[in-house]
Design a protein around this motif. Sequence first.
Motif, PDB file in Angstrom:
ATOM      1  N   SER A 296       0.826  -1.214   0.000  1.00  0.00           N
ATOM      2  CA  SER A 296       0.000   0.000   0.000  1.00  0.00           C
ATOM      3  C   SER A 296       0.856   1.258   0.000  1.00  0.00           C
ATOM      4  O   SER A 296       0.461   2.286   0.548  1.00  0.00           O
ATOM      5  CB  SER A 296      -0.925   0.000   1.223  1.00  0.00           C
TER       6      SER A 296
ATOM      7  N   SER B 185       0.555   4.203   5.813  1.00  0.00           N
ATOM      8  CA  SER B 185      -0.834   4.452   6.231  1.00  0.00           C
ATOM      9  C   SER B 185      -1.670   3.184   6.091  1.00  0.00           C
ATOM     10  O   SER B 185      -2.786   3.208   5.572  1.00  0.00           O
ATOM     11  CB  SER B 185      -1.443   5.579   5.390  1.00  0.00           C
ATOM     12  N   THR B 186      -1.121   2.050   6.539  1.00  0.00           N
ATOM     13  CA  THR B 186      -1.802   0.770   6.325  1.00  0.00           C
ATOM     14  C   THR B 186      -3.137   0.701   7.059  1.00  0.00           C
ATOM     15  O   THR B 186      -4.119   0.196   6.519  1.00  0.00           O
ATOM     16  CB  THR B 186      -0.906  -0.397   6.773  1.00  0.00           C
TER      17      THR B 186
ATOM     18  N   TRP C  28      -5.117   3.186   7.964  1.00  0.00           N
ATOM     19  CA  TRP C  28      -6.062   4.066   7.264  1.00  0.00           C
ATOM     20  C   TRP C  28      -6.590   3.405   5.996  1.00  0.00           C
ATOM     21  O   TRP C  28      -7.799   3.406   5.738  1.00  0.00           O
ATOM     22  CB  TRP C  28      -5.364   5.384   6.911  1.00  0.00           C
ATOM     23  N   PHE C  29      -5.691   2.802   5.203  1.00  0.00           N
ATOM     24  CA  PHE C  29      -6.139   2.206   3.944  1.00  0.00           C
ATOM     25  C   PHE C  29      -7.003   0.982   4.197  1.00  0.00           C
ATOM     26  O   PHE C  29      -7.978   0.743   3.482  1.00  0.00           O
ATOM     27  CB  PHE C  29      -4.936   1.842   3.073  1.00  0.00           C
TER      28      PHE C  29
ATOM     29  N   GLN D 248     -10.387   2.219   4.757  1.00  0.00           N
ATOM     30  CA  GLN D 248     -11.020   2.635   3.500  1.00  0.00           C
ATOM     31  C   GLN D 248     -11.563   1.425   2.743  1.00  0.00           C
ATOM     32  O   GLN D 248     -12.673   1.455   2.202  1.00  0.00           O
ATOM     33  CB  GLN D 248     -10.016   3.387   2.621  1.00  0.00           C
TER      34      GLN D 248
ATOM     35  N   GLU E  35      -6.801  -0.374  -5.885  1.00  0.00           N
ATOM     36  CA  GLU E  35      -8.212  -0.745  -5.783  1.00  0.00           C
ATOM     37  C   GLU E  35      -8.660  -1.512  -7.021  1.00  0.00           C
ATOM     38  O   GLU E  35      -9.473  -2.435  -6.927  1.00  0.00           O
ATOM     39  CB  GLU E  35      -9.060   0.497  -5.567  1.00  0.00           C
TER      40      GLU E  35
ATOM     41  N   ARG F 166      -3.585   4.677  -5.518  1.00  0.00           N
ATOM     42  CA  ARG F 166      -4.810   4.166  -4.905  1.00  0.00           C
ATOM     43  C   ARG F 166      -5.739   3.550  -5.943  1.00  0.00           C
ATOM     44  O   ARG F 166      -6.278   2.461  -5.736  1.00  0.00           O
ATOM     45  CB  ARG F 166      -5.535   5.281  -4.145  1.00  0.00           C
TER      46      ARG F 166
ATOM     47  N   ALA G 151      -1.075   4.149  -1.489  1.00  0.00           N
ATOM     48  CA  ALA G 151      -2.526   4.001  -1.336  1.00  0.00           C
ATOM     49  C   ALA G 151      -3.228   5.332  -1.103  1.00  0.00           C
ATOM     50  O   ALA G 151      -4.444   5.434  -1.293  1.00  0.00           O
ATOM     51  CB  ALA G 151      -2.843   3.041  -0.194  1.00  0.00           C
ATOM     52  N   ASP G 152      -2.496   6.356  -0.677  1.00  0.00           N
ATOM     53  CA  ASP G 152      -3.088   7.664  -0.428  1.00  0.00           C
ATOM     54  C   ASP G 152      -2.706   8.687  -1.496  1.00  0.00           C
ATOM     55  O   ASP G 152      -2.792   9.897  -1.278  1.00  0.00           O
ATOM     56  CB  ASP G 152      -2.684   8.175   0.954  1.00  0.00           C
TER      57      ASP G 152
ATOM     58  N   VAL H  98      -3.272  -5.660   4.686  1.00  0.00           N
ATOM     59  CA  VAL H  98      -2.587  -4.504   4.101  1.00  0.00           C
ATOM     60  C   VAL H  98      -1.238  -4.311   4.780  1.00  0.00           C
ATOM     61  O   VAL H  98      -1.153  -4.217   6.014  1.00  0.00           O
ATOM     62  CB  VAL H  98      -3.437  -3.231   4.255  1.00  0.00           C
TER      63      VAL H  98
END
Length: 424
Positions: A196, A398-399, A401-402, A405, A380, A376, A199-200, A393
């Motif tokens: 990830s 930011s694992t 957080w992702f 999501q 996805e 991201r 991922a952001d 993840v």
Amino acid sequence: MDLQFLGGAGEVGRSAILVNESLLLDFGMKTDSPPQYPVGDVTPDAVVVSHGHLDHVGAIPSLLSGRARPPIHWTPPTYELAMTLARDTLKLHGGTMQCPFTEEDLRRVTEVAETHGYREPFEAAGHRVEFFDAGHIPGSAHVLITEGCSPSSSRTQSDDDGETRLLYTGDFHTDNQRLVSGTTARPDADVVICESTYADVEHEERAAVEDRFAESVKTTLWEGGTVVVPAFAIGRTQEMMLICAEHDIPCYVDGMGKQVTEMLRQYPEFVRDADALKRAKSHARFVTGRDGQRKRITDQKAAIITTSGMLSGGPAMTYIPEIRRNPTNKITMTGYQVEGTPGRDLLDTGRAEIDGRVMPVSAQIESYDFSAHADREGIEGFLSAYEDTPILVNHGDSTTWFAEQLEADGYETRAPSLGETVEV
């Protein structure tokens, strides 16, 4: 199936996951000061490596420092890249904390290394393993692991025999780069460990980034300036060579990227266009470093592609001081700059510590996103093939957080913590 996260959980670096206390996936290092290595004391029966970047292979030789000799499985380019990085680590840091292995440990790697191509199943520590092209760098692989299966056995999604299929994505990209094609592999799996890193982030369209870079460099050369292009030796240097060749930008290449380029040309099946790489090699001029060549090159109207990508060493330490005072010149960063590195300091403040001295830089400084990771949308899109599959993840800042999501989108997901064991 038990999965112990020894590194890369909630962080980028020192990737290492132990499967069923016997099969180790990657064994990298995190290039902090001092460097960090996977946690715990691990003695695997076999090792499988996803790709040849330092954060995934940097500590591999240290697994052979004792009496154990586990076989190490990887693609041919990954093996070559891992050895190149290990030799460089020994050269720069042998005998210090920054090098966790010896020359003898490195020699032992050659004795236990076993190479495999994509879609060629093999056995490792009692598991069936298969590599799929991950589209990150040449030789990078998604790793599909099935417990209790021989290499010759096969399994379909409809089978219900109690065996678990684990897909470890490694690092991957879903979009094409000039050097490698984006991944299209979506093997059936019962659980997915997904990177990830970005991922952001939403990457700008690659063609637009490339065109902006080429236009900027050409403008500087037309104005009589020189452009220094810091680039990672593995993947990024070759990508920038291909871009310069495509846009007819005169360029020099310096640092470890020269050796990596020569090696990759021996494995044409692992690059997107072997002929294009050959043309890029002919277009570029490789720097020998003899007789003051580097200082002479800084007066040329050309792009200089050189390590290190974050200005933390390498020939860049020669070029930056030479071109920094002239505002016509330019430094174009081509990859993510970790906080605390000279490259990041240069972007943030216009100053950087080069060879022990903090230097102000009057040359123009630009940054371009030539990432070899999926963003991201790419992640996805990849995971859309696994909507009914548990997702773990990892390999990101930011694992958690992702994971949240993804959970909001209906996935069953979690972000393991460092040292945690997860049963799947």
